[in-house]
Design a protein around this motif. Structure first.
Motif, PDB file in Angstrom:
ATOM      1  N   ARG A 300     -62.214  59.699 -32.638  1.00 35.58           N
ATOM      2  CA  ARG A 300     -62.116  59.903 -34.298  1.00 35.58           C
ATOM      3  C   ARG A 300     -63.173  59.084 -34.897  1.00 35.58           C
ATOM      4  N   GLN A 301     -63.245  57.747 -34.692  1.00 33.34           N
ATOM      5  CA  GLN A 301     -64.247  57.003 -35.537  1.00 33.34           C
ATOM      6  C   GLN A 301     -65.737  57.289 -35.107  1.00 33.34           C
ATOM      7  N   GLY A 302     -66.103  57.712 -33.844  1.00 33.99           N
ATOM      8  CA  GLY A 302     -67.481  58.189 -33.362  1.00 33.99           C
ATOM      9  C   GLY A 302     -67.546  59.369 -34.280  1.00 33.99           C
ATOM     10  N   THR A 303     -66.761  60.370 -34.336  1.00 34.09           N
ATOM     11  CA  THR A 303     -66.904  61.605 -35.103  1.00 34.09           C
ATOM     12  C   THR A 303     -67.096  61.327 -36.821  1.00 34.09           C
ATOM     13  N   LEU A 304     -66.187  60.438 -37.079  1.00 34.50           N
ATOM     14  CA  LEU A 304     -66.401  60.031 -38.695  1.00 34.50           C
ATOM     15  C   LEU A 304     -67.531  59.446 -38.741  1.00 34.50           C
ATOM     16  N   ALA A 305     -68.016  58.408 -37.956  1.00 29.79           N
ATOM     17  CA  ALA A 305     -69.553  57.712 -38.291  1.00 29.79           C
ATOM     18  C   ALA A 305     -70.330  58.729 -38.399  1.00 29.79           C
ATOM     19  N   ALA A 306     -70.538  59.794 -37.502  1.00 32.57           N
ATOM     20  CA  ALA A 306     -71.411  60.900 -37.391  1.00 32.57           C
ATOM     21  C   ALA A 306     -71.358  61.471 -38.819  1.00 32.57           C
ATOM     22  N   GLN A 307     -70.095  62.123 -39.317  1.00 30.82           N
ATOM     23  CA  GLN A 307     -70.011  62.655 -40.442  1.00 30.82           C
ATOM     24  C   GLN A 307     -70.614  61.732 -41.960  1.00 30.82           C
TER      25      GLN A 307
END
Length: 402
Positions: A300-307
């Motif tokens: 989830r944090q990997g995805t959020l950082a990209a967002q």
């Protein structure tokens, strides 16, 4: 396009892989470089203490994407190299090899390192840590010889490896200073259930016990010296927790306290640098500041950082989730509760199938399903609500009706 318009990710775990994947899935047009200090592409770590050790899964099965995927998505993989420093003024990452990688956005996904046991003999052959695939390979090789395993620590890794070793036919002793396994996470009642599970499967638990040294014989570890006497062993695993790998961030002058401090969008004190996964001490909009070392959070944090890099307004607002498999116990946990929270059980512990709730000030802070499946989303919806303990415990009331 200038090279410095792109994104550089430092780290070779699940969080790093999901930064890359999300950027490309959402049409990020700039260059991406992923730097990992291991020779393999980013991989998932949970199987290292479970399926891989038990011989159920090959090491390469945990790789998120193979090298071909990165090439197809125009991602530069730099593997087996250590990042030496971050030059924030010039937006450059320098490696030990001397190469330099300019960045527009930098993501720190450096993870955490196994906590070392500071006692005599801790560096002897036969003493293992478990954090990387190389650690798991070495530990698995030692399992094939059979014999006795001594585990220092009764947390998730220690107990999962203890279960794997017993299933491989080894004699296992777990030594820990606390009175209950997992007591600091699950409290005394559920911790005692895990203790009973391990004892029923032949694991010896020496709790309330301090380790003072590693016994040496013929130049190798031969057991533990403890406050309760010697524990003979052919193999020793140190599993006393992890320390966030903040060295690069500290040297670069970023704010650090039990991890790299980031806001709810995962930006550090330098807005061009983000941190994700085990190394990130992040501001959760629901729960306050958290540093979470689990699989779900890395994704989830990997995805959020990209967002965040893509300019979206998403925030770190989800509840922590984790799971474990030990012997015939499988469970999922959602939420965040302290060890002194009130525990409410739905079902009977002795049946091996139950749901546990943790209440703080009358509010459900966390819930866990044990060998009962397809209910975790329902439990997630109950976290944060005030529900009478008697209703939570009443199995005649459907979960959805609470």
């Amino acid at each position: 396009m200038a090279a410095s318009d792109g994104t550089v990710i430092i780290g070779g775990g699940l969080a790093a892989a999901h930064v890359v994947q999300t950027l490309r899935e959402h049409g990020y047009p700039n260059g991406i470089t992923l730097i990992g200090d291991e020779p393999t592409a980013p991989y998932e770590r949970p199987p290292l203490s479970k399926d891989y050790l038990q011989g159920k899964q090959a090491a390469d099965a945990s790789i998120v994407h193979d090298a071909g995927w990165y090439a197809e998505h125009d991602v530069s993989l730099v593997l087996g190299e250590q990042a030496a420093s971050i030059d924030r003024q010039h937006h450059v990452v320098r490696l030990d090899s001397g190469s330099e990688h300019p960045y527009g956005n930098l993501v720190l996904a450096t993870g955490a390192d196994s906590r070392r046991l500071e006692v005599p003999g801790a560096d002897l052959p036969g003493v293992h840590l478990l954090r990387r695939v190389g650690d798991a390979e070495s530990l698995k090789d030692s399992f094939s010889a059979g014999g006795r395993l001594a585990v220092v620590g009764a947390g998730w890794i220690g107990l999962e490896v203890a279960a794997s070793a017993r299933q491989a036919g080894m004699e296992v002793t777990v030594v820990a200073p606390g009175s209950t396994p997992l007591g600091s996470v699950l409290g005394q009642e559920i911790g005692a259930h895990f203790a009973a599970l391990h004892r029923a499967n032949g694991v010896e638990l020496r709790l309330g016990t301090q380790v003072s040294g590693i016994i040496e014989r013929d130049g190798r570890a031969a057991g533990l010296e403890t406050s309760a006497g010697e524990v003979p062993a052919d193999v020793v695993l140190i599993a006393i927790g992890a320390v966030p790998a903040t060295g690069l961030a500290e040297a670069a002058g970023l704010d650090v306290a039990n991890g790299v401090l980031v806001d709810s969008a995962l930006r550090t004190s330098d807005p061009d640098i983000l941190a994700v996964g085990d190394v990130a001490n992040a501001q959760n909009t629901r729960l306050g500041r958290l540093r979470v070392e689990h699989w779900d959070n890395a994704i989830r944090q990997g995805t959020l950082a990209a967002q965040t890099i893509l300019g979206h307004d998403d925030r770190y607002d989800w509840l922590p989730y984790f799971f474990t498999d030990q012997f015939d116990l499988g469970m999922e946990y959602v939420g965040h509760a302290g060890p002194d929270a009130q525990t409410v059980i739905r079902g009977k512990l002795e049946s091996g199938e139950f749901i546990a709730f943790w209440l703080e000030d009358g509010t459900v802070a966390a819930a866990m399903n044990v060998n009962i499946w397809d209910v975790n989303d329902t439990l997630r919806a109950l976290v944060g609500r005030s529900i009478e303990p008697a209703r939570l415990a009443d199995a005649e009331i459907p979960l959805a009706a609470l």
